[in-house]
Design a protein around this motif. Structure first.
Motif, mmCIF file in Angstrom:
data_model
loop_
_atom_site.group_PDB
_atom_site.id
_atom_site.type_symbol
_atom_site.label_atom_id
_atom_site.label_comp_id
_atom_site.label_asym_id
_atom_site.label_seq_id
_atom_site.Cartn_x
_atom_site.Cartn_y
_atom_site.Cartn_z
ATOM 1 N N SER A 122 -9.200 0.411 -3.469
ATOM 2 C CA SER A 122 -8.995 -0.987 -3.832
ATOM 3 C C SER A 122 -7.531 -1.175 -4.213
ATOM 4 O O SER A 122 -6.721 -0.257 -4.091
ATOM 5 N N LYS A 123 -7.221 -2.380 -4.703
ATOM 6 C CA LYS A 123 -5.882 -2.629 -5.213
ATOM 7 C C LYS A 123 -5.701 -1.888 -6.531
ATOM 8 O O LYS A 123 -6.672 -1.527 -7.203
ATOM 9 N N THR B 54 -4.834 -3.030 -9.298
ATOM 10 C CA THR B 54 -5.448 -3.833 -10.351
ATOM 11 C C THR B 54 -6.865 -3.374 -10.656
ATOM 12 O O THR B 54 -7.313 -3.434 -11.799
ATOM 13 N N TYR B 55 -7.587 -2.921 -9.630
ATOM 14 C CA TYR B 55 -8.998 -2.562 -9.778
ATOM 15 C C TYR B 55 -9.233 -1.051 -9.824
ATOM 16 O O TYR B 55 -10.353 -0.595 -9.601
ATOM 17 N N PRO C 2 -9.309 1.445 -12.470
ATOM 18 C CA PRO C 2 -9.227 1.619 -13.926
ATOM 19 C C PRO C 2 -8.748 2.996 -14.367
ATOM 20 O O PRO C 2 -8.194 3.133 -15.456
ATOM 21 N N LYS D 144 -3.637 2.601 -1.517
ATOM 22 C CA LYS D 144 -4.470 1.529 -2.062
ATOM 23 C C LYS D 144 -4.896 0.609 -0.925
ATOM 24 O O LYS D 144 -4.241 0.538 0.107
ATOM 25 N N ASP E 95 -0.559 -7.743 -5.974
ATOM 26 C CA ASP E 95 -1.119 -6.715 -6.841
ATOM 27 C C ASP E 95 -0.082 -6.373 -7.895
ATOM 28 O O ASP E 95 1.087 -6.733 -7.773
ATOM 29 N N ASP F 108 -16.283 -8.684 -0.348
ATOM 30 C CA ASP F 108 -17.180 -7.860 -1.146
ATOM 31 C C ASP F 108 -18.647 -8.123 -0.798
ATOM 32 O O ASP F 108 -19.464 -7.213 -0.827
#
Length: 160
Positions: free
Chosen positions: A9-10, A12-13, A15, A35, A43, A62
């Motif tokens: 994912s990016k 940002t996602y 964690p 990514k 991003d 999604d």
């Protein structure tokens, strides 16, 4: 040392990316990140002097069915293969199980005992073939990070 972190994912996602970056900070390792920008929006940026970012930019809804996602999963695999063949990495950290399965042949044949599998997403474990590949990856990995597992799930992983 040259280390590749593979995300699905990016930034940002992702964690757990900051955890890995903080562990690697100060080691002198050259860090690369793959990514996937699934929504074609901006991003967060990283220090480009310290980190090389390889961005797979391909729209993926999604809410698409698993079957509808397959073509883009294949494109992600090809993108990642190109990065892996253009660069030589000492270690790889795969931050989700799905990209690890998509790249299993490469990880098992070219990076055995040189990759870390960060196994926190159990979405596809209801597929027997997927679970079988995960078992092979766990055995061939340098290390396994498995968060949020119940005791029973951990025992099942250990028995693979």
């Amino acid at each position: 040392m040259k280390i590749l972190l593979i995300g699905f994912s990016k930034i940002t996602y992702m964690p757990y990316l900051n955890f890995y970056l903080s562990v690697l900070e100060g080691t002198g390792a050259v860090i690369h990140i793959i990514k996937w920008n699934r929504d074609n929006t901006s991003d967060v940026s990283l220090d480009q002097d310290k980190i090389v970012v390889h961005e797979f930019d391909c729209k993926q809804l999604d809410e698409a069915s698993r079957l509808q996602k397959i073509p883009n999963f294949v494109k992600f695999r090809h993108f990642t293969q190109r990065v892996l063949h253009d660069q030589v990495f000492d270690r790889i950290i795969v931050m989700q199980s799905l990209p690890a399965v998509l790249l299993a042949d490469i990880l098992l044949n070219e990076y055995a005992n040189r990759f870390i599998l960060d196994y926190r997403d159990y979405t596809y474990e209801d597929f027997g073939a997927f679970k079988s590949v995960i078992g092979k990856l766990v055995k061939a990995s340098y290390d396994l990070v498995a968060g949020s597992l119940t005791k029973k799930e951990r025992e099942e992983l250990d028995s693979l």
